[in-house]
Write a protein that holds these residues in place. Sequence first.
Motif, PDB file in Angstrom:
ATOM      1  N   LEU A   1      58.338  40.066 -60.880  1.00 50.44           N
ATOM      2  CA  LEU A   1      57.391  39.803 -60.244  1.00 50.44           C
ATOM      3  C   LEU A   1      57.898  39.635 -58.586  1.00 50.44           C
ATOM      4  O   LEU A   1      57.592  40.128 -57.791  1.00 50.44           O
ATOM      5  CB  LEU A   1      56.204  38.637 -60.324  1.00 50.44           C
ATOM      6  N   ALA A   2      59.087  38.909 -58.574  1.00 51.35           N
ATOM      7  CA  ALA A   2      59.867  38.672 -57.450  1.00 51.35           C
ATOM      8  C   ALA A   2      60.247  40.013 -57.026  1.00 51.35           C
ATOM      9  O   ALA A   2      60.189  40.365 -55.747  1.00 51.35           O
ATOM     10  CB  ALA A   2      60.896  37.845 -57.572  1.00 51.35           C
ATOM     11  N   GLN A   3      61.028  40.627 -57.871  1.00 52.72           N
ATOM     12  CA  GLN A   3      61.752  42.216 -57.463  1.00 52.72           C
ATOM     13  C   GLN A   3      60.632  42.932 -56.922  1.00 52.72           C
ATOM     14  O   GLN A   3      60.823  43.585 -55.779  1.00 52.72           O
ATOM     15  CB  GLN A   3      62.153  42.746 -58.513  1.00 52.72           C
ATOM     16  N   ALA A   4      59.296  43.118 -57.512  1.00 51.43           N
ATOM     17  CA  ALA A   4      58.275  43.883 -57.057  1.00 51.43           C
ATOM     18  C   ALA A   4      57.525  43.677 -55.778  1.00 51.43           C
ATOM     19  O   ALA A   4      57.305  44.587 -54.882  1.00 51.43           O
ATOM     20  CB  ALA A   4      57.215  43.996 -58.284  1.00 51.43           C
TER      21      ALA A   4
ATOM     22  N   PRO B   1      61.030  39.792 -48.333  1.00 53.86           N
ATOM     23  CA  PRO B   1      62.284  39.889 -49.029  1.00 53.86           C
ATOM     24  C   PRO B   1      63.165  38.676 -48.933  1.00 53.86           C
ATOM     25  O   PRO B   1      63.827  38.621 -49.783  1.00 53.86           O
ATOM     26  CB  PRO B   1      62.782  40.875 -47.798  1.00 53.86           C
ATOM     27  N   ASP B   2      63.080  37.800 -47.937  1.00 49.35           N
ATOM     28  CA  ASP B   2      64.019  36.679 -48.028  1.00 49.35           C
ATOM     29  C   ASP B   2      63.736  35.710 -49.286  1.00 49.35           C
ATOM     30  O   ASP B   2      64.400  35.439 -50.090  1.00 49.35           O
ATOM     31  CB  ASP B   2      64.072  36.004 -46.622  1.00 49.35           C
ATOM     32  N   SER B   3      62.321  35.403 -49.239  1.00 53.68           N
ATOM     33  CA  SER B   3      61.883  34.515 -50.273  1.00 53.68           C
ATOM     34  C   SER B   3      62.341  35.158 -51.940  1.00 53.68           C
ATOM     35  O   SER B   3      62.746  34.516 -52.752  1.00 53.68           O
ATOM     36  CB  SER B   3      60.463  34.366 -50.265  1.00 53.68           C
ATOM     37  N   ALA B   4      61.962  36.391 -52.134  1.00 58.24           N
ATOM     38  CA  ALA B   4      61.933  37.330 -53.142  1.00 58.24           C
ATOM     39  C   ALA B   4      63.606  37.142 -53.577  1.00 58.24           C
ATOM     40  O   ALA B   4      63.945  37.087 -54.959  1.00 58.24           O
ATOM     41  CB  ALA B   4      61.462  38.655 -53.095  1.00 58.24           C
ATOM     42  N   GLU B   5      64.474  37.451 -52.680  1.00 56.53           N
ATOM     43  CA  GLU B   5      66.021  37.525 -53.042  1.00 56.53           C
ATOM     44  C   GLU B   5      66.398  36.377 -53.241  1.00 56.53           C
ATOM     45  O   GLU B   5      67.065  36.034 -54.369  1.00 56.53           O
ATOM     46  CB  GLU B   5      66.509  38.087 -51.747  1.00 56.53           C
ATOM     47  N   LYS B   6      66.107  35.266 -52.696  1.00 56.09           N
ATOM     48  CA  LYS B   6      66.446  33.549 -53.057  1.00 56.09           C
ATOM     49  C   LYS B   6      66.292  33.643 -54.515  1.00 56.09           C
ATOM     50  O   LYS B   6      66.913  33.218 -55.536  1.00 56.09           O
ATOM     51  CB  LYS B   6      65.861  32.604 -52.247  1.00 56.09           C
ATOM     52  N   LEU B   7      64.737  33.999 -55.033  1.00 60.55           N
ATOM     53  CA  LEU B   7      64.303  33.766 -56.101  1.00 60.55           C
ATOM     54  C   LEU B   7      65.138  34.499 -57.397  1.00 60.55           C
ATOM     55  O   LEU B   7      65.598  34.163 -58.404  1.00 60.55           O
ATOM     56  CB  LEU B   7      62.970  34.069 -56.325  1.00 60.55           C
ATOM     57  N   VAL B   8      65.239  35.612 -57.107  1.00 55.62           N
ATOM     58  CA  VAL B   8      66.254  36.497 -57.950  1.00 55.62           C
ATOM     59  C   VAL B   8      67.435  36.302 -58.099  1.00 55.62           C
ATOM     60  O   VAL B   8      68.150  35.925 -59.197  1.00 55.62           O
ATOM     61  CB  VAL B   8      66.043  38.065 -57.545  1.00 55.62           C
ATOM     62  N   ASN B   9      68.027  35.815 -56.905  1.00 55.58           N
ATOM     63  CA  ASN B   9      69.408  35.290 -56.902  1.00 55.58           C
ATOM     64  C   ASN B   9      69.538  34.142 -57.605  1.00 55.58           C
ATOM     65  O   ASN B   9      70.531  33.753 -58.597  1.00 55.58           O
ATOM     66  CB  ASN B   9      69.977  35.088 -55.709  1.00 55.58           C
ATOM     67  N   LEU B  10      68.682  32.951 -57.867  1.00 59.51           N
ATOM     68  CA  LEU B  10      68.726  31.769 -58.599  1.00 59.51           C
ATOM     69  C   LEU B  10      68.546  32.029 -59.986  1.00 59.51           C
ATOM     70  O   LEU B  10      69.493  31.622 -60.840  1.00 59.51           O
ATOM     71  CB  LEU B  10      67.507  31.027 -58.100  1.00 59.51           C
ATOM     72  N   ILE B  11      67.821  33.036 -60.245  1.00 59.64           N
ATOM     73  CA  ILE B  11      67.581  33.563 -61.729  1.00 59.64           C
ATOM     74  C   ILE B  11      68.928  34.283 -62.184  1.00 59.64           C
ATOM     75  O   ILE B  11      69.285  33.912 -63.434  1.00 59.64           O
ATOM     76  CB  ILE B  11      66.221  34.241 -62.047  1.00 59.64           C
TER      77      ILE B  11
ATOM     78  N   GLY C   1      74.567  32.635 -69.570  1.00 61.27           N
ATOM     79  CA  GLY C   1      74.627  31.408 -70.104  1.00 61.27           C
ATOM     80  C   GLY C   1      75.007  30.477 -69.102  1.00 61.27           C
ATOM     81  O   GLY C   1      75.178  28.977 -69.550  1.00 61.27           O
ATOM     82  N   ALA C   2      75.216  30.578 -68.016  1.00 63.99           N
ATOM     83  CA  ALA C   2      75.824  29.718 -66.970  1.00 63.99           C
ATOM     84  C   ALA C   2      74.304  28.938 -66.340  1.00 63.99           C
ATOM     85  O   ALA C   2      73.266  29.749 -66.331  1.00 63.99           O
ATOM     86  CB  ALA C   2      76.186  30.415 -65.662  1.00 63.99           C
ATOM     87  N   PRO C   3      74.387  27.658 -66.259  1.00 65.27           N
ATOM     88  CA  PRO C   3      73.212  26.785 -65.847  1.00 65.27           C
ATOM     89  C   PRO C   3      72.578  27.236 -64.446  1.00 65.27           C
ATOM     90  O   PRO C   3      73.639  27.441 -63.562  1.00 65.27           O
ATOM     91  CB  PRO C   3      73.672  25.476 -65.837  1.00 65.27           C
ATOM     92  N   ILE C   4      71.574  27.277 -64.316  1.00 68.48           N
ATOM     93  CA  ILE C   4      70.876  27.478 -62.713  1.00 68.48           C
ATOM     94  C   ILE C   4      70.991  26.136 -62.094  1.00 68.48           C
ATOM     95  O   ILE C   4      71.059  25.128 -62.514  1.00 68.48           O
ATOM     96  CB  ILE C   4      69.374  28.117 -63.041  1.00 68.48           C
ATOM     97  N   SER C   5      71.028  26.254 -60.874  1.00 65.49           N
ATOM     98  CA  SER C   5      70.878  25.115 -59.919  1.00 65.49           C
ATOM     99  C   SER C   5      69.393  24.606 -59.910  1.00 65.49           C
ATOM    100  O   SER C   5      68.510  25.504 -60.305  1.00 65.49           O
ATOM    101  CB  SER C   5      71.530  25.429 -58.624  1.00 65.49           C
ATOM    102  N   GLN C   6      69.094  23.471 -59.491  1.00 63.80           N
ATOM    103  CA  GLN C   6      68.008  22.722 -59.429  1.00 63.80           C
ATOM    104  C   GLN C   6      67.148  23.601 -58.382  1.00 63.80           C
ATOM    105  O   GLN C   6      67.367  23.814 -57.355  1.00 63.80           O
ATOM    106  CB  GLN C   6      68.059  21.388 -58.899  1.00 63.80           C
ATOM    107  N   PRO C   7      65.957  23.762 -58.936  1.00 65.63           N
ATOM    108  CA  PRO C   7      65.033  24.997 -57.884  1.00 65.63           C
ATOM    109  C   PRO C   7      64.485  23.977 -56.956  1.00 65.63           C
ATOM    110  O   PRO C   7      63.968  22.971 -57.068  1.00 65.63           O
ATOM    111  CB  PRO C   7      63.917  25.513 -58.784  1.00 65.63           C
ATOM    112  N   THR C   8      64.171  24.676 -55.794  1.00 64.47           N
ATOM    113  CA  THR C   8      63.290  24.037 -54.728  1.00 64.47           C
ATOM    114  C   THR C   8      62.205  24.914 -54.325  1.00 64.47           C
ATOM    115  O   THR C   8      62.232  26.155 -54.474  1.00 64.47           O
ATOM    116  CB  THR C   8      64.277  23.748 -53.303  1.00 64.47           C
ATOM    117  N   PRO C   9      61.076  24.356 -53.945  1.00 66.34           N
ATOM    118  CA  PRO C   9      59.983  25.312 -53.682  1.00 66.34           C
ATOM    119  C   PRO C   9      60.312  26.473 -52.673  1.00 66.34           C
ATOM    120  O   PRO C   9      60.769  26.228 -51.559  1.00 66.34           O
ATOM    121  CB  PRO C   9      58.987  24.248 -52.976  1.00 66.34           C
ATOM    122  N   LEU C  10      60.066  27.379 -52.966  1.00 61.22           N
ATOM    123  CA  LEU C  10      60.006  28.621 -52.183  1.00 61.22           C
ATOM    124  C   LEU C  10      59.282  28.517 -50.735  1.00 61.22           C
ATOM    125  O   LEU C  10      59.531  29.039 -49.832  1.00 61.22           O
ATOM    126  CB  LEU C  10      59.847  29.983 -52.759  1.00 61.22           C
TER     127      LEU C  10
END
Length: 503
Positions: free
Chosen positions: A455-458, A464-474, A480-489
């Motif tokens: 959904l973020a990619q679509a 663009p900025d918010s979607a890129e941050k979300l895709v990069n976090l995922i 197998g590397a752990p993700i960092s703690q998410p913050t509200p977009l």
Amino acid sequence: MGEPFYITTAISYPNGPPHIGHAYEAIAADAIARFQRSQGRDVRFQTGTDEHGLKMAQAARAENVEPRALADRMSRLFQGMCDTLNVSYDRFIRTSQPDHYRASQAIWKAMEERGDLYLDRYEGWYSVRDEAYYEAEEITEGEDGVKLSPQGTPVEWTVEESWFFRLSKYQQPLLDLYATNPDFIQPDSRRNEVVRFVEGGLKNLSISRTSFDWGVPVPGSDNHVMYVWLDALTNYITGLGYPDDTELWQRYWPANVHLIGKDVVRFHAVYWPAFLMSAGIPLPKQVYGHGFLLSRGEKMSKSVGNVVDPMVLADRFGVDALRYFLLREVTFGQDGSYSAEAIVNRANAELSNSFGNLAQRTLSMIFKNLDGVLPSAGDAAEDRELLALVDRVTTVDMVEHFNRLGFSFGIDAWMQAVFACNAYVDAQAPWALRKTDPARMAAVLGTLVAAVRQLAQAIAPIIPDSAEKLVNLIDAGKGGAPISQPTPLFPRLELEAEDEATA
């Protein structure tokens, strides 16, 4: 390298600072460019400023500066607006640049060699504000006897020596173009207006001025400068290296779409194709005339005091929230209205509460309960059903709508998929599964994170900025590397006191 796709905006007239209408067109064009890139197309995207003409000369005189100095200062504001709004242009063109003078004089010579230009005397009505000539039957009388154009702008009777273009010669070729290529002018309402105008008869067009000198000199007639619209329209080919047979020219012309406001459709759908026919240059594939953006249903004007600086809106609400609102709220091609209250309500309901909350809940549960390690998607019927729905929406429905510039319809389809994901969360209750069935909880969260990423990619062409941050976090959690703690977009927006007073 993918199939080429060339998109342009109308270049902005910088006799005043940018307003929200300029931002709307730039954002829409950027969404098209980003979407086409996401589909594998090799995109060329051009915008810029249209700096010549009597209106600019008069504005400079009023400030007691040279026109070029005014153009330099104001053009920086328009380029700054595009940069602030994350508009991914390949070239920001200025019509005062040397390569544009060369291209404008080259197309003039090509039209002259065709025998389509002649010297005569112009007498008629001219609107400085529109930089446009109007026939007597188009003129109406306003208050105090002021003569007005069809756009409601004052006109004045003008008499001067002028070069003329044999526009009348191209009446039938233009009508043939519209008949054989109905998509050349979109939406349909704009095409119908243009066809009626051309069927009414075309008169030859004055294409030079001698009453001022801020413009491209006419080859061989140095006391003449080109009519600003001939000069301005040529920008679309200047940016590809015309008149040279450059790699850019070979690859990207003809343009796929000229995205413009409905008030300049006549220039782009009548004059421009006629100029190109005369010069022996292939025609663009489409001219799309979008609607106006109204402030609480009213047309913006300085006298009413409702002209809004898009930089102020972007600073207050965030660039992505503003981009999302403008393309979600308005059916593209029609007029639309905006207000601070509408922006806040739409952004909070859909970006913050629906999509933002979905992403935050999903990633926070993975961070807290699975040590930040992304799980695989589940294989239960309901998991496969959700992912199939998200896939269909993002790869079929949204693609079909965005290809037709139906932004609001495409975003609506996207929101239906977001709602489906939220319903899945409620039905699966992963917070309860944490105690009763941890493996199933992981499968549910894996299904959700896969859906959220898609959904973020679509929606990335829109936000663009918010979607890129979300895709990069995922994506940081792949392997197998752990993700960092998410913050509200999308932090919730609040109305200010003055907004509520005018709501």
